[in-house]
Design a protein around this motif. Structure first.
Motif, PDB file in Angstrom:
ATOM      1  N   PRO A   9     -10.677  -0.841  -9.731  1.00 17.47           N
ATOM      2  CA  PRO A   9      -9.909  -0.942  -8.498  1.00 17.47           C
ATOM      3  C   PRO A   9      -8.736   0.002  -8.515  1.00 17.47           C
ATOM      4  CG  PRO A   9      -9.494  -2.831  -9.911  1.00 17.47           C
ATOM      5  CD  PRO A   9     -10.609  -2.057 -10.546  1.00 17.47           C
ATOM      6  N   ALA A  10      -8.414   0.523  -7.358  1.00 16.58           N
ATOM      7  CA  ALA A  10      -7.298   1.463  -7.253  1.00 16.58           C
ATOM      8  C   ALA A  10      -5.983   0.718  -7.326  1.00 16.58           C
ATOM      9  CB  ALA A  10      -7.377   2.212  -5.927  1.00 16.58           C
ATOM     10  N   PRO A  11      -5.037   1.220  -8.135  1.00 12.82           N
ATOM     11  CA  PRO A  11      -3.715   0.604  -8.173  1.00 12.82           C
ATOM     12  C   PRO A  11      -2.985   0.875  -6.862  1.00 12.82           C
ATOM     13  CG  PRO A  11      -3.723   2.640  -9.397  1.00 12.82           C
ATOM     14  CD  PRO A  11      -5.144   2.366  -8.996  1.00 12.82           C
ATOM     15  N   THR A  12      -1.999   0.009  -6.591  1.00 11.96           N
ATOM     16  CA  THR A  12      -1.205   0.210  -5.387  1.00 11.96           C
ATOM     17  C   THR A  12      -0.457   1.522  -5.491  1.00 11.96           C
ATOM     18  OG1 THR A  12      -0.928  -2.169  -5.163  1.00 11.96           O
ATOM     19  CG2 THR A  12       0.592  -0.757  -3.921  1.00 11.96           C
ATOM     20  N   VAL A  13      -0.568   2.336  -4.456  1.00 14.90           N
ATOM     21  CA  VAL A  13       0.074   3.647  -4.454  1.00 14.90           C
ATOM     22  C   VAL A  13       1.121   3.677  -3.370  1.00 14.90           C
ATOM     23  CG1 VAL A  13      -0.246   6.123  -4.179  1.00 14.90           C
ATOM     24  CG2 VAL A  13      -2.017   4.758  -5.270  1.00 14.90           C
ATOM     25  N   ALA A  14       2.354   3.967  -3.756  1.00 16.55           N
ATOM     26  CA  ALA A  14       3.414   4.076  -2.764  1.00 16.55           C
ATOM     27  C   ALA A  14       3.201   5.311  -1.927  1.00 16.55           C
ATOM     28  CB  ALA A  14       4.779   4.143  -3.458  1.00 16.55           C
ATOM     29  N   PRO A  15       3.381   5.208  -0.602  1.00 14.67           N
ATOM     30  CA  PRO A  15       3.200   6.392   0.244  1.00 14.67           C
ATOM     31  C   PRO A  15       4.075   7.530  -0.208  1.00 14.67           C
ATOM     32  CG  PRO A  15       3.414   4.403   1.580  1.00 14.67           C
ATOM     33  CD  PRO A  15       3.749   4.025   0.166  1.00 14.67           C
ATOM     34  N   ALA A  16       3.469   8.710  -0.350  1.00 12.66           N
ATOM     35  CA  ALA A  16       4.236   9.876  -0.758  1.00 12.66           C
ATOM     36  C   ALA A  16       5.149  10.307   0.380  1.00 12.66           C
ATOM     37  CB  ALA A  16       3.288  11.009  -1.129  1.00 12.66           C
ATOM     38  N   VAL A  17       6.311  10.859   0.050  1.00  9.69           N
ATOM     39  CA  VAL A  17       7.265  11.320   1.051  1.00  9.69           C
ATOM     40  C   VAL A  17       6.903  12.727   1.463  1.00  9.69           C
ATOM     41  CG1 VAL A  17       9.686  11.822   1.531  1.00  9.69           C
ATOM     42  CG2 VAL A  17       9.079   9.887   0.054  1.00  9.69           C
ATOM     43  N   LEU A  84      -2.813  12.396  -1.877  1.00  5.03           N
ATOM     44  CA  LEU A  84      -3.025  13.066  -0.606  1.00  5.03           C
ATOM     45  C   LEU A  84      -3.363  12.055   0.491  1.00  5.03           C
ATOM     46  CD1 LEU A  84      -3.364  15.626   1.074  1.00  5.03           C
ATOM     47  CD2 LEU A  84      -5.742  15.746   0.286  1.00  5.03           C
ATOM     48  N   THR A  85      -4.201  11.067   0.172  1.00  2.00           N
ATOM     49  CA  THR A  85      -4.555  10.045   1.154  1.00  2.00           C
ATOM     50  C   THR A  85      -3.330   9.260   1.590  1.00  2.00           C
ATOM     51  OG1 THR A  85      -6.774   9.835   0.190  1.00  2.00           O
ATOM     52  CG2 THR A  85      -6.004   8.024   1.575  1.00  2.00           C
ATOM     53  N   ALA A  86      -2.474   8.890   0.617  1.00  2.00           N
ATOM     54  CA  ALA A  86      -1.261   8.148   0.941  1.00  2.00           C
ATOM     55  C   ALA A  86      -0.324   8.978   1.809  1.00  2.00           C
ATOM     56  CB  ALA A  86      -0.551   7.722  -0.344  1.00  2.00           C
ATOM     57  N   GLN A  87      -0.331  10.288   1.593  1.00  2.00           N
ATOM     58  CA  GLN A  87       0.529  11.166   2.383  1.00  2.00           C
ATOM     59  C   GLN A  87       0.016  11.288   3.811  1.00  2.00           C
ATOM     60  OE1 GLN A  87       1.156  15.030   0.651  1.00  2.00           O
ATOM     61  NE2 GLN A  87       1.823  15.948   2.580  1.00  2.00           N
ATOM     62  N   LEU A  88      -1.309  11.480   3.963  1.00  2.00           N
ATOM     63  CA  LEU A  88      -1.876  11.661   5.290  1.00  2.00           C
ATOM     64  C   LEU A  88      -1.986  10.368   6.076  1.00  2.00           C
ATOM     65  CD1 LEU A  88      -4.757  14.173   4.421  1.00  2.00           C
ATOM     66  CD2 LEU A  88      -2.553  14.699   5.479  1.00  2.00           C
ATOM     67  N   ALA A  89      -2.312   9.285   5.371  1.00  2.00           N
ATOM     68  CA  ALA A  89      -2.519   7.998   6.043  1.00  2.00           C
ATOM     69  C   ALA A  89      -2.001   6.877   5.155  1.00  2.00           C
ATOM     70  CB  ALA A  89      -3.998   7.804   6.358  1.00  2.00           C
ATOM     71  N   SER A  91      -1.430   3.887   5.575  1.00  2.00           N
ATOM     72  CA  SER A  91      -2.052   2.566   5.714  1.00  2.00           C
ATOM     73  C   SER A  91      -3.444   2.499   5.092  1.00  2.00           C
ATOM     74  CB  SER A  91      -2.154   2.201   7.197  1.00  2.00           C
ATOM     75  OG  SER A  91      -2.949   3.149   7.888  1.00  2.00           O
ATOM     76  N   ALA A  92      -3.957   3.625   4.610  1.00  2.00           N
ATOM     77  CA  ALA A  92      -5.314   3.640   4.062  1.00  2.00           C
ATOM     78  C   ALA A  92      -5.383   2.935   2.719  1.00  2.00           C
ATOM     79  CB  ALA A  92      -5.803   5.076   3.918  1.00  2.00           C
ATOM     80  N   GLU A  93      -6.516   2.291   2.479  1.00  2.00           N
ATOM     81  CA  GLU A  93      -6.797   1.669   1.190  1.00  2.00           C
ATOM     82  C   GLU A  93      -7.779   2.552   0.434  1.00  2.00           C
ATOM     83  OE1 GLU A  93      -6.556  -2.950   2.791  1.00  2.00           O
ATOM     84  OE2 GLU A  93      -8.485  -1.884   2.698  1.00  2.00           O
ATOM     85  N   THR A  94      -7.630   2.638  -0.891  1.00  2.00           N
ATOM     86  CA  THR A  94      -8.530   3.490  -1.674  1.00  2.00           C
ATOM     87  C   THR A  94      -9.169   2.708  -2.807  1.00  2.00           C
ATOM     88  OG1 THR A  94      -6.739   4.235  -3.132  1.00  2.00           O
ATOM     89  CG2 THR A  94      -7.178   5.558  -1.162  1.00  2.00           C
ATOM     90  N   TYR A  95     -10.313   3.184  -3.233  1.00  2.00           N
ATOM     91  CA  TYR A  95     -11.058   2.570  -4.342  1.00  2.00           C
ATOM     92  C   TYR A  95     -11.821   3.681  -5.042  1.00  2.00           C
ATOM     93  CZ  TYR A  95     -14.226  -0.630  -6.805  1.00  2.00           C
ATOM     94  OH  TYR A  95     -14.932  -1.313  -7.764  1.00  2.00           O
ATOM     95  N   ALA A  96     -11.688   3.777  -6.339  1.00  2.00           N
ATOM     96  CA  ALA A  96     -12.346   4.847  -7.095  1.00  2.00           C
ATOM     97  C   ALA A  96     -13.405   4.256  -8.025  1.00  2.00           C
ATOM     98  CB  ALA A  96     -11.322   5.635  -7.907  1.00  2.00           C
ATOM     99  N   ALA A  97     -14.535   4.934  -8.131  1.00  2.00           N
ATOM    100  CA  ALA A  97     -15.607   4.512  -9.026  1.00  2.00           C
ATOM    101  C   ALA A  97     -16.108   5.724  -9.799  1.00  2.00           C
ATOM    102  CB  ALA A  97     -16.757   3.880  -8.242  1.00  2.00           C
ATOM    103  N   VAL A  98     -16.448   5.522 -11.061  1.00  2.00           N
ATOM    104  CA  VAL A  98     -16.956   6.598 -11.911  1.00  2.00           C
ATOM    105  C   VAL A  98     -18.449   6.403 -12.113  1.00  2.00           C
ATOM    106  CG1 VAL A  98     -16.840   7.680 -14.182  1.00  2.00           C
ATOM    107  CG2 VAL A  98     -14.741   6.867 -13.086  1.00  2.00           C
ATOM    108  N   ALA A  99     -19.227   7.445 -11.876  1.00  2.00           N
ATOM    109  CA  ALA A  99     -20.684   7.374 -12.042  1.00  2.00           C
ATOM    110  C   ALA A  99     -21.059   7.799 -13.454  1.00  2.00           C
ATOM    111  CB  ALA A  99     -21.371   8.277 -11.014  1.00  2.00           C
TER     112      ALA A  99
END
Length: 246
Positions: A9-17, A84-89, A91-99
């Motif tokens: 699960p993705a850790p909480t990321v503070a929106p970038a300024v 980058l996602t936090a900067q652009l949006a 309110s977006a939620e992220t989730y990363a998975a490794v194959a």
């Protein structure tokens, strides 16, 4: 190919300024342009009636060795994408998975990711390939689009560079390629570019993995190497398009 999925699960990321100047410029541009003339956001593709778009999947194909050669790591790539996602949006939620895939499984990294994460089009292509292999269990399938080779229905397990070498010869079928051209075409000015003797070693390793089909890569004495297609060799150069293409 046996694949396993490892998800974290993705850790909480503070929106970038965002830089104040960039934000100010964007606000001024928005205020200056009339609302009626503002271009509408392009539609990625049709959304079926009764459903709504809730996000997207972005497949990244790269193994740890390639990331290290590029001066980064999988962890750093994920962190940058989240930033980058936090900067652009914000309110977006992220989730990363490794194959994950077995060592030496071959194939394109991005296809390994798509299969491990059960991407429908990739699964459909895999089933079609398996059915094709069942219909034609003998022979060589050189899949340019997915960067893999099947020998009598089984993966040959070529390394990335071994496949590149075979692909270079295949795409120039019937023409003798000298060692200098192989070095220039596959390594260019890279610091780890091999010499002519090392090219011979690469070819020997490739031919050993082709087993009893090794003669599709022929040595032309004093000139170089050539790919000769046999009746039992099939070459694929196109694959089913993936819906991840915007």
């Amino acid at each position: 190919m046996s694949l396993a999925q490892l998800s974290t699960p993705a850790p909480t990321v503070a929106p970038a300024v965002r830089p104040a100047v960039a934000l100010a410029d964007r606000r001024e541009a928005a205020q200056a342009a009339p609302a009626a003339s503002a271009p509408s956001a392009p539609r990625i593709r049709a959304v079926p009636e009764g459903s709504e778009a809730r996000g997207f999947v972005f497949y990244v194909g790269i193994d740890e060795a390639k990331a290290e050669a590029d001066g980064t790591s999988l962890h750093e790539i994920v962190a940058e994408l989240r930033r980058l996602t936090a900067q652009l949006a914000p309110s977006a939620e992220t989730y990363a998975a490794v194959a994950l895939a077995p060592e030496g499984a071959g194939g394109r990294d991005v296809d390994v990711v798509r299969l491990a994460l059960q991407e429908p089009t990739a699964l459909a292509q895999q089933h079609a390939d398996e059915a094709d292999a069942d219909r034609h269990p003998d022979g060589v399938i050189i899949d340019i689009s997915r960067k893999r080779v099947l020998l009598d229905g089984e993966p040959a397990g070529l390394t990335y560079k071994e496949f590149e070498l075979l692909q270079y010869l295949v795409l120039r079928e019937g023409r003798t390629i000298d060692r200098h051209e192989l070095i220039d075409g596959l390594w260019g000015d890279a610091d780890d570019a091999p010499n002519e003797r090392t090219i011979d070693v690469h070819v020997r390793r490739l031919r050993s993995k082709l087993a009893h089909y090794e003669d599709i890569v022929r040595t032309v004495r004093g000139a170089g190497y050539r790919f000769d297609r046999h009746a039992d060799v099939s070459i694929r150069q196109a694959s089913t398009p993936s819906p991840d293409v915007f």
